[in-house]
Each structure stands twice: as structure tokens, then as C-alpha cells.
Design an enzyme around this catalytic site. Structure first.
Site, short mmCIF file in Angstrom:
data_model
loop_
_atom_site.label_atom_id
_atom_site.label_comp_id
_atom_site.label_asym_id
_atom_site.label_seq_id
_atom_site.Cartn_x
_atom_site.Cartn_y
_atom_site.Cartn_z
N ASN A 156 0.81 -1.23 0.00
CA ASN A 156 0.00 0.00 0.00
C ASN A 156 0.84 1.28 0.00
O ASN A 156 0.53 2.23 -0.71
CB ASN A 156 -1.02 -0.02 1.14
CG ASN A 156 -0.37 -0.05 2.50
OD1 ASN A 156 0.70 -0.63 2.68
ND2 ASN A 156 -1.00 0.59 3.45
N GLU A 255 3.78 -4.60 12.34
CA GLU A 255 2.73 -3.61 12.13
C GLU A 255 1.67 -4.28 11.26
O GLU A 255 1.93 -4.60 10.09
CB GLU A 255 3.31 -2.36 11.46
CG GLU A 255 4.29 -1.66 12.39
CD GLU A 255 4.85 -0.34 11.87
OE1 GLU A 255 4.66 -0.04 10.68
OE2 GLU A 255 5.48 0.37 12.66
N CYS A 289 -3.30 1.58 6.35
CA CYS A 289 -3.69 0.81 7.54
C CYS A 289 -4.36 1.68 8.59
O CYS A 289 -5.05 1.17 9.47
CB CYS A 289 -2.46 0.14 8.14
SG CYS A 289 -1.22 1.34 8.63
N GLU A 458 7.37 1.14 16.57
CA GLU A 458 8.45 1.70 15.77
C GLU A 458 8.34 3.22 15.85
O GLU A 458 7.42 3.76 16.45
CB GLU A 458 8.36 1.16 14.33
CG GLU A 458 8.55 -0.36 14.32
CD GLU A 458 8.61 -1.00 12.95
OE1 GLU A 458 8.43 -0.30 11.95
OE2 GLU A 458 8.82 -2.22 12.89
P1 NAD Z 1 0.30 -9.40 3.31
O1 NAD Z 1 0.41 -9.85 4.71
O2 NAD Z 1 -0.48 -10.21 2.35
O3 NAD Z 1 1.74 -9.24 2.64
C1 NAD Z 1 2.73 -8.42 3.21
C2 NAD Z 1 4.11 -8.96 2.82
O4 NAD Z 1 4.26 -10.24 3.41
C3 NAD Z 1 4.30 -9.15 1.32
O5 NAD Z 1 5.63 -8.81 1.00
C4 NAD Z 1 4.06 -10.64 1.15
O6 NAD Z 1 4.69 -11.19 0.02
C5 NAD Z 1 4.65 -11.18 2.43
N1 NAD Z 1 4.13 -12.49 2.83
C6 NAD Z 1 2.90 -13.00 2.61
N2 NAD Z 1 2.81 -14.24 3.14
C7 NAD Z 1 4.01 -14.51 3.71
C8 NAD Z 1 4.55 -15.64 4.42
N3 NAD Z 1 3.82 -16.74 4.64
N4 NAD Z 1 5.80 -15.55 4.88
C9 NAD Z 1 6.55 -14.44 4.67
N5 NAD Z 1 6.11 -13.36 3.99
C10 NAD Z 1 4.85 -13.38 3.52
O7 NAD Z 1 -0.27 -7.91 3.38
P2 NAD Z 1 -0.62 -6.94 2.16
O8 NAD Z 1 -1.88 -7.42 1.52
O9 NAD Z 1 0.60 -6.74 1.33
O10 NAD Z 1 -0.88 -5.55 2.92
C11 NAD Z 1 -2.11 -5.17 3.42
C12 NAD Z 1 -2.20 -5.46 4.90
O11 NAD Z 1 -1.13 -4.80 5.56
C13 NAD Z 1 -3.45 -4.93 5.56
O12 NAD Z 1 -3.91 -5.88 6.50
C14 NAD Z 1 -2.97 -3.69 6.28
O13 NAD Z 1 -3.74 -3.30 7.38
C15 NAD Z 1 -1.62 -4.09 6.69
N6 NAD Z 1 -0.76 -2.93 6.94
C16 NAD Z 1 -0.48 -2.60 8.23
C17 NAD Z 1 0.31 -1.47 8.50
C18 NAD Z 1 0.63 -1.02 9.90
O14 NAD Z 1 1.46 -0.12 10.04
N7 NAD Z 1 0.04 -1.59 10.92
C19 NAD Z 1 0.80 -0.72 7.44
C20 NAD Z 1 0.48 -1.10 6.14
C21 NAD Z 1 -0.30 -2.21 5.89
O1 6OD Z 2 3.54 6.84 8.93
C1 6OD Z 2 4.15 5.80 9.22
O2 6OD Z 2 5.27 5.83 9.77
C2 6OD Z 2 3.55 4.50 8.95
N1 6OD Z 2 4.24 3.43 9.40
C3 6OD Z 2 2.38 4.42 8.29
C4 6OD Z 2 1.70 3.22 8.04
C5 6OD Z 2 0.61 3.23 7.26
C6 6OD Z 2 -0.10 2.04 6.93
O3 6OD Z 2 -0.59 1.80 5.86
#
Ligand code: NAD
Ligand code: 6OD
Length: 477
Positions: A156, A255, A289, A458
Site C-alpha cells: 500500500n 505492524e 492501515c 516503531e
Molecule cells: P500481506 O500480509 O499479504 O503481505 C505483506 C508482505 O508479506 C508481502 O511482501 C508478502 O509477500 C509477504 N508475505 C505474505 N505471506 C508470507 C509468508 N507466509 N511468509 C513471509 N512473507 C509473507 O499484506 P498486504 O496485503 O501486502 O498488505 C495489506 C495489509 O497490511 C493490511 O492488512 C494492512 O492493514 C496491513 N498494513 C499494516 C500497516 C501497519 O502499520 N500496521 C501498514 C500497512 C499495511
Molecule cells: O507513517 C508511518 O510511519 C507509517 N508506518 C504508516 C503506516 C501506514 C499504513 O498503511
């Protein structure tokens, strides 16, 4: 927007496009625009070994000030090649140019600058105490790197979230093997080029591409040579990665997902609350997120607020698509169930453009209401341009509603009453609460979630703490 970036791994200072390729698809039009080479298990192993060797090489004896200089040069490199980064970010994600150019790429450079200037006092032998009971000893703390860190990031905010972990990991003297999302690999490749040109020694930052399960992501997190894992992505993926890391007791920083609530009190400036919620729900089409997906509005202003928010959502222009066909279908599936069980106040489906964007992965900004709290659209993370509105009558009820559910990442509170703001915000079960604003970031503040939204914090010293081991030395005087 097009990008000419060739997707390549970067291992031990060498670019390499080996591995079976899979297509990269433009989310705006749904057409293939490039290929990603899937790293083999052997290449992942080579990347971890290169990172281990680099730890033992000159990098291991660089002073924090030397590391700071190279991190600033990386930030300079991002700024010098700014338009290439913006084009690559837009090509991968389909996000609007102003979002990439105004927020995400500048933040990637800022991440390097913020951590370049921070660790000197943290990593050197700067904390000392004398044994207070008079036994005459001097204690001091040495900060050591964790070693080889795996950084796994989502699609994202591809460069912002990758650099958010890579920069502090390097600042504390670790070496890194990064695996960006398979859907958005281009900016990471540019980052590797910039890091090489900035003088980062070979093997200090390595990049492998590929999918997660049974592929590069899994192989990396299961690798015995990886000392710690910093991951951003879905909560379910976090569970899988935690199991892999647990096998060798490697520390994790996570995260994860969210289902962020917002509270609008009747004493709020409604115009500000509507404008803020349009940002918090629909920035990057809800694919941040921190986006608000559940909004609870005090009953006396509910109807007016709902009408104004729905009108604002209908008028939104210049928004971007979902990242993929699969994600678009997931979001539209939620909308179909929500339409059957509740009310759609704005949006609710895919827009029709009458041009080649109709082949892309679009969803209209959508405002829902009237669903029960246990409905999937109110409980599950949608990660799209969708917000559900529900009324509340008391502050206590608002807190109960906001704090329900498995997640606890972020929340917004809209109120004109300062005492209420200070009462309500700390009572929310989240890592980050914004009052009368959203996503206003100071990079020194703790960032992360509670419950299923993450492990650890973080940001600022919190990142420097995660990416280092404090060791105490006690000298008898
Ligand atoms: P995802 O978990 O599908 O993938 C994230 C990364 O993990 C990718 O690089 C993927 O290839 C890798 N991955 C997937 N399965 C794996 C495994 N079994 N072992 C190791 N690596 C693996 O997430 P996404 O669809 O790319 O991102 C969206 C999600 O991320 C949403 O749930 C969103 O809320 C979350 N997100 C959280 C934050 C935060 O700061 N809390 C920030 C951004 C996104
Ligand atoms: O602003 C940031 O430092 C941060 N980690 C944002 C995360 C956004 C999630 O999609």
C-alpha cells in the site's frame, strides 16, 4: 503513469534478474506492464549469507556518524531521482500522482534523514550509572546491532513502509535482506540503486523479490541466518511469520491490520470532522492501515453528519484504484453483502469511466449505515474506500463500540471539548489516537498497534531500540 524500472534482485552488491517471472499488472487499467523475477530459495540463502558477511566486513566497524553520512546520501539520492521514484510508485500502485509526490516519496527520504541523525547517543557508550549502593562500580551500556534483519513489506505504501524499517535497521549497524510486496517491487529496486551509489557497502542492503507463502517471503523468515524480522502486513501473515521466527526465538516487530474507529461528538466542528473523515476514510482509496472504517457519531448530529459525509464522498475526484483484481473483488463482495443487509448512502460499486480505466480495479468511495456491529463489513478489515456510520448516545457507549473487535491500531476523535478529548483518547484501545486530525505524523513518536494490530512500537527511539541489543558493562572502580 509508466515506469521503465527493471525489477531485479540486489544481492551482495550485484543486480540479478534470475528466477521464473510473474506479471506486474497496472491497477489503473488492469494490463500487464512488466515482470517480477521470483527469487529461488538458493538466491534467498545467498542474500542472507551476503548480509552476514557484510556484518563482519568494514560496515561492522563504521562509527554511527559514518552510517549517518551514508543514510543522508541515500536520502539525497531519492530526492535527486524524485520523479523516477514517483513514476515507479504510481505505476505499481495506481495511486494519484499528488499522493506519491506529496507524501509517500518525500516520507521515504525523510525516514532516512530522521534515523541518520538519531542514533549517535543511542549506540555509543553514552548511558552510564554508578552503582548506587556505594560498591564503587561504573556501569555503561553498549548498543549492538541485532545482526541480519529481514524486512518484509506490503503494497500500500511500498517505499514509505520499506524505508521506515530499513533506515533504522541500517542506522543501528545491522545488515538487511528486504522483500517488498510482489505487487509493488519497483521503488525498492530504485532504492537499491541509490544505496549503491551512496556508498553503502555490498551486502549491507540486499533485495529479493517474490511472493510470500512457499516463496521468497517464507524462505527468508524461516532462514536460520536471519536474526530478526520486521514485518508490515496482514495480521494472519504475522501469525505465520511469528511461528517461523519462534522456531529460533528471533525477535519480531509487527505492524499489522486494523479496523479503525472514529468518534464524532456533537460538540465537534462538523465541517472539520466531515473534511477530516473524508481524508481518513478515503486517502489512497482506504488502502492505508490507519484509515477509518467505522465511524460512530453522536445521535443529535448523526443525520446531518451522514448527509454531509455522503455528499463529500459522492463528489470525491482523483481517487485511485484497488491494488489488484482479487482485492477489488474482496471489497465489492463486502459491499454486496452490506447493501443487502444495510443502507448505502454513497457509492457502493465500481465506477464506470467509459474509457480504458474500466479494465482496472476501481471501487467508488462508499458510505454505509444501518449494519449490526457483528456484520462482516463492520468487524473485518476491508482495506478499501468504505466507511460505516452508526449512532451513539453516551461517551461510555462510544468507547465500548470503538474498543470492540480484534484490532487496535488507530482511532480519531472529533470534539470541541478539550477535557473530553483528554478523557476519551487515552481510553481507546489503540496504539495511536488522533484528536481533530488524522495521520499527522512526527517520526519520533511511538507507532504501532495493540491486540491483533501489531507487536512492538516503531518510530524514533522505539525503532532504534528494536533494531539493537543493549549490553551492560560493569567495571569495578
Ligand atoms: P500481506 O500480509 O499479504 O503481505 C505483506 C508482505 O508479506 C508481502 O511482501 C508478502 O509477500 C509477504 N508475505 C505474505 N505471506 C508470507 C509468508 N507466509 N511468509 C513471509 N512473507 C509473507 O499484506 P498486504 O496485503 O501486502 O498488505 C495489506 C495489509 O497490511 C493490511 O492488512 C494492512 O492493514 C496491513 N498494513 C499494516 C500497516 C501497519 O502499520 N500496521 C501498514 C500497512 C499495511
Ligand atoms: O507513517 C508511518 O510511519 C507509517 N508506518 C504508516 C503506516 C501506514 C499504513 O498503511
Amino acid at each position: 503513469m509508466s515506469s521503465s524500472v527493471l525489477v531485479r534482485h540486489y544481492v551482495g552488491g550485484v543486480f540479478d534478474a534470475s528466477g521464473d517471472p510473474f506479471p506486474l499488472v497496472d491497477p489503473v487499467r488492469g494490463r500487464p506492464t512488466g515482470e517480477v523475477p521470483a527469487a529461488s530459495a538458493e538466491l534467498v540463502d545467498r542474500a542472507v549469507r551476503a548480509a552476514r558477511e557484510a556484518l563482519a566486513g568494514p560496515w561492522g566497524s563504521w562509527a554511527p556518524a559514518d552510517r549517518a553520512r551514508v543514510l543522508h546520501r541515500i536520502a539525497d539520492g531519492i530526492e535527486e531521482r524524485f520523479e523516477e521514484f514517483v513514476a515507479a510508485e504510481c505505476a505499481d500502485t495506481g495511486k494519484p500522482h499528488e499522493l506519491a509526490a506529496g507524501v509517500d516519496i518525500p516520507r521515504a527520504a525523510a525516514n532516512f534523514r530522521a534515523y541518520a541523525d538519531r542514533p549517535a547517543g543511542r549506540s555509543e557508550q553514552s548511558w552510564h550509572t554508578e552503582t548506587p549502593d556505594g560498591r564503587g562500580a561504573l556501569n555503561y551500556t553498549v548498543r549492538k546491532p541485532l545482526g541480519v534483519v529481514a524486512v518484509i513489506s506490503p503494497w500500500n505504501l511500498p517505499l514509505l513502509l520499506l524505508t521506515w524499517k530499513v533506515a533504522p535497521a541500517l542506522a543501528m549497524g545491522n545488515t538487511v535482506v528486504a522483500k517488498p510486496s510482489e505487487l509493488t517491487p519497483r521503488t525498492a529496486c530504485l532504492l537499491a540503486e541509490v544505496a549503491a551509489a551512496a556508498g553503502l557497502p555490498p551486502g549491507v542492503l540486499n533485495l529479493v523479490h517474490g511472493k510470500g507463502a512457499d516463496a521468497a517471503g517464507q524462505w527468508l523468515t524461516e532462514h536460520p541466518g536471519v536474526d530478526a524480522v520486521a514485518f508490515t502486513g496482514e495480521s494472519a501473515t504475522g501469525t505465520t511469520i511469528m511461528r517461523a521466527a519462534a522456531a529460533r526465538l528471533a525477535p519480531v516487530s509487527f505492524e499489522l491490520g486494523g479496523k479503525n474507529a472514529g468518534l464524532v461528538f456533537a460538540d465537534a466542528d462538523l465541517e472539520q470532522a466531515v473534511a477530516g473523515t473524508l481524508r481518513s476514510a478515503f486517502t489512497h482509496s482506504g488502502q492505508v492501515c490507519l484509515c477509518t472504517e467505522r465511524l460512530y457519531v453522536e445521535r443529535p448530529v448523526f443525520d446531518e453528519f451522514a448527509a454531509r459525509l455522503a455528499e463529500g464522498a459522492r463528489k470525491l475526484e482523483g481517487y485511485g484504484p484497488m491494488i489488484s483484481a482479487a482485492h477489488r473483488d474482496k471489497v465489492l463482495g463486502h459491499l454486496a453483502r452490506a447493501a443487502a443487509d444495510g443502507e448505502v448512502l454513497a457509492g457502493g460499486g465500481a465506477p464506470h469511466f467509459g474509457d480504458d480505466r474500466d479494465g482496472g480495479f476501481w471501487v467508488e468511495p462508499t458510505v454505509l449505515a444501518g449494519l449490526p456491529e457483528d456484520h462482516p463489513a463492520v468487524r473485518e478489515e476491508i482495506f478499501g474506500p468504505v466507511v460505516h456510520l452508526a449512532p451513539f448516545d453516551t461517551e461510555a457507549e462510544a468507547l465500548t463500540l470503538a474498543n470492540a473487535g480484534p484490532y487496535g491500531l488507530a482511532a480519531t476523535v472529533w470534539t470541541g471539548d478539550l477535557a473530553r478529548a483528554h478523557r476519551v483518547a487515552p481510553a481507546l484501545d489503540v496504539g495511536i489516537a488522533w484528536v481533530n486530525t488524522w495521520n499527522l505524523r512526527d517520526l519520533r513518536t511511538p507507532f504501532g498497534g495493540v491486540k491483533a494490530s501489531g507487536i512492538g512500537r516503531e518510530g524514533g527511539d522505539h525503532s532504534l531500540d528494536f533494531f539493537s541489543e543493549p549490553m551492560n558493562v560493569c567495571v569495578k572502580l
